[in-house]
Design an enzyme around this catalytic site. Structure first.
Site, PDB file in Angstrom:
ATOM      1  N   ARG A  12      60.148  16.461  49.420  1.00 15.69           N
ATOM      2  CA  ARG A  12      59.819  17.526  48.224  1.00 15.69           C
ATOM      3  C   ARG A  12      60.818  16.767  47.122  1.00 15.69           C
ATOM      4  NH1 ARG A  12      62.301  22.840  49.821  1.00 15.69           N
ATOM      5  NH2 ARG A  12      61.459  23.355  47.998  1.00 15.69           N
ATOM      6  N   SER A  14      62.631  18.439  44.914  1.00 16.92           N
ATOM      7  CA  SER A  14      63.670  19.195  44.328  1.00 16.92           C
ATOM      8  C   SER A  14      65.073  18.380  44.402  1.00 16.92           C
ATOM      9  CB  SER A  14      63.799  20.605  45.189  1.00 16.92           C
ATOM     10  OG  SER A  14      64.537  20.365  46.604  1.00 16.92           O
ATOM     11  N   LYS A  84      65.940  24.089  59.275  1.00 15.81           N
ATOM     12  CA  LYS A  84      65.608  25.470  59.184  1.00 15.81           C
ATOM     13  C   LYS A  84      64.107  25.642  58.419  1.00 15.81           C
ATOM     14  CE  LYS A  84      68.005  26.447  54.803  1.00 15.81           C
ATOM     15  NZ  LYS A  84      66.825  26.677  54.239  1.00 15.81           N
ATOM     16  N   ASP A  85      63.796  24.888  57.857  1.00 15.80           N
ATOM     17  CA  ASP A  85      62.454  24.987  57.333  1.00 15.80           C
ATOM     18  C   ASP A  85      61.050  24.645  58.291  1.00 15.80           C
ATOM     19  OD1 ASP A  85      63.280  25.981  54.814  1.00 15.80           O
ATOM     20  OD2 ASP A  85      63.356  24.039  53.983  1.00 15.80           O
ATOM     21  N   THR A 128      69.331  37.181  47.641  1.00 15.03           N
ATOM     22  CA  THR A 128      69.013  36.419  48.562  1.00 15.03           C
ATOM     23  C   THR A 128      67.465  36.799  49.085  1.00 15.03           C
ATOM     24  OG1 THR A 128      69.232  35.732  50.962  1.00 15.03           O
ATOM     25  CG2 THR A 128      69.764  37.983  50.272  1.00 15.03           C
ATOM     26  N   SER A 130      66.301  35.857  51.952  1.00 11.32           N
ATOM     27  CA  SER A 130      66.407  35.868  53.546  1.00 11.32           C
ATOM     28  C   SER A 130      66.630  37.122  54.139  1.00 11.32           C
ATOM     29  CB  SER A 130      67.560  34.770  53.757  1.00 11.32           C
ATOM     30  OG  SER A 130      67.918  34.892  55.218  1.00 11.32           O
ATOM     31  N   ARG A 132      67.198  37.318  57.297  1.00 12.11           N
ATOM     32  CA  ARG A 132      68.400  37.168  58.149  1.00 12.11           C
ATOM     33  C   ARG A 132      69.672  37.626  57.499  1.00 12.11           C
ATOM     34  NH1 ARG A 132      72.001  33.303  58.033  1.00 12.11           N
ATOM     35  NH2 ARG A 132      71.061  32.219  56.406  1.00 12.11           N
ATOM     36  N   ARG A 133      69.788  36.938  56.077  1.00 12.66           N
ATOM     37  CA  ARG A 133      70.879  37.232  55.521  1.00 12.66           C
ATOM     38  C   ARG A 133      71.150  38.525  55.146  1.00 12.66           C
ATOM     39  NH1 ARG A 133      70.105  31.681  52.136  1.00 12.66           N
ATOM     40  NH2 ARG A 133      71.409  30.456  53.294  1.00 12.66           N
ATOM     41  N   GLY A 151      63.977  29.859  44.249  1.00  8.36           N
ATOM     42  CA  GLY A 151      64.282  28.871  43.131  1.00  8.36           C
ATOM     43  C   GLY A 151      65.281  27.824  43.699  1.00  8.36           C
ATOM     44  N   ASN A 152      65.565  26.794  43.061  1.00  9.56           N
ATOM     45  CA  ASN A 152      66.366  25.861  43.493  1.00  9.56           C
ATOM     46  C   ASN A 152      68.069  26.635  43.353  1.00  9.56           C
ATOM     47  OD1 ASN A 152      67.421  25.692  40.803  1.00  9.56           O
ATOM     48  ND2 ASN A 152      66.010  23.765  40.327  1.00  9.56           N
ATOM     49  N   THR A 155      69.073  27.425  39.910  1.00  4.52           N
ATOM     50  CA  THR A 155      68.400  28.996  39.470  1.00  4.52           C
ATOM     51  C   THR A 155      69.076  29.892  39.994  1.00  4.52           C
ATOM     52  OG1 THR A 155      66.279  27.535  39.065  1.00  4.52           O
ATOM     53  CG2 THR A 155      66.353  29.946  39.442  1.00  4.52           C
ATOM     54  N   ARG A 156      69.232  29.995  41.240  1.00  5.65           N
ATOM     55  CA  ARG A 156      70.003  30.857  42.233  1.00  5.65           C
ATOM     56  C   ARG A 156      71.293  31.404  41.639  1.00  5.65           C
ATOM     57  NH1 ARG A 156      68.171  30.034  48.139  1.00  5.65           N
ATOM     58  NH2 ARG A 156      67.987  27.973  47.485  1.00  5.65           N
TER      59      ARG A 156
END
Length: 309
Positions: A12, A14, A84-85, A128, A130, A132-133, A151-152, A155-156
């Site tokens: 990718r 990113s 994880k992806d 987040t 997620s 899970r989180r 976002g990357n 960004t976050r």
């Protein structure tokens, strides 16, 4: 190894993805020198283009499918995935040729003032995307409010500094690989904040038939990391693999044993079904699958059923 070869790595675009892939390129060149000619091929994935919430478009494969297709078509020789992806179901023509040494598995908190989870104000907004989180944080702090975030990494992190969130939760591994670890306010305890299956690990995926190039890449494999990921992915697969329920798992060597912890929760943190198994590295796949069966029997099957259809 006397043979030389060229290896095209699909990745990718990113900053984190190209940084991670660059690490693998460097590792191959350091290991094999002039025997390998490595270059990168940037591939856009659906997850890079579709800016909807991950819950709306479904998280499984959205960051990997196009890269796997390029691998199958022969456009690239090697795919570097954040594990994880990567879905647990894989085409028979592909395999994980290596899993290098795993990075830090922990989730981390980034806040404006540098405080930790216990010092965040009542009703603090946590960024987040997620489930899970969110579920595991809600279990610890039911008062928290969650802001869906994509976002990357930059960004976050900016959402905190711009005041759109009081804190964001990110993976330690990505921040460390980008050299941004100084921004971390708190490393969250992995026993109360179990990571996503595969978090912190990179999967080097190749065509099963490409045996010559696979031999070069296999030299980067770390056996304990590979066993840990095998156990975690077996746990995830036993629960349905692509289920959107909050699922977490962590396998590692601890106190002379190989241990796997896993949990399934509802999005609000209730109904947590958690268990652990211990064994040997060689038992990794069986331990993960057995752990999945145990949490399903302990109530997780009912939670997973809520997500079917």
């Amino acid at each position: 190894m006397s043979t030389s070869c060229s290896i095209i790595i699909g990745t990718r675009g990113s900053q984190l993805a190209t940084t991670q892939t660059g690490m693998i390129k460097t590792a191959l060149e350091q290991r094999w020198g002039d025997a390998v000619d490595v270059r990168l091929e940037i591939i856009s994935t659906r997850g890079d283009v579709d800016r909807q919430s991950l819950r709306e478009i479904g998280g499984q494969g959205i960051f990997t499918r196009e890269i796997e297709r390029a691998l199958q078509d022969g456009a690239v020789d090697l795919a570097v995935h954040s594990l994880k992806d990567l879905p647990t179901e894989m085409d028979d023509a592909l395999l994980l040729a290596a899993i290098p040494l795993r990075e830090d598995v922990r989730d981390v908190l980034i806040t404006r003032g540098g405080g930790d989870l216990s010092t965040l104000p009542e009703g603090a907004r946590i960024g987040t995307g997620s489930a899970r989180r969110q579920a595991q944080l809600a279990l610890q702090r039911p008062d928290l409010r969650f802001v869906d975030l994509r976002g990357n990494v930059d960004t976050r992190m900016r959402k905190v500094h711009d005041g759109e969130a009081d804190a964001v939760v990110l993976a330690a591994a990505g921040l460390r690989r980008l050299g941004l670890q100084d921004h971390i306010s708190q490393y969250l305890d992995p026993m109360t904040m179990l990571p996503a299956p595969g978090q912190g690990a990179l999967g080097l995926q190749m065509r099963a038939a490409d045996t010559i190039k696979r031999d070069f890449v296999a030299a980067l494999d770390d056996a304990p990391s590979h066993a840990a990921i095998t156990a975690e992915r077996a746990f995830l697969a036993s629960l349905g693999g692509g289920c959107r329920a909050p699922i977490a798992a962590w396998a590692r060597q601890q106190d002379g044993e190989f241990r796997v912890d896993g949990v399934v929760l509802r999005p609000d943190g209730t109904g947590a079904c958690r268990a652990s198994r211990t064994g040997t590295l060689q038992d990794a796949a069986r331990l993960g699958a057995d752990l999945g069966d145990e949490v399903k029997a302990g109530g997780a099957a009912a939670i997973l059923a809520e997500y079917q259809g």
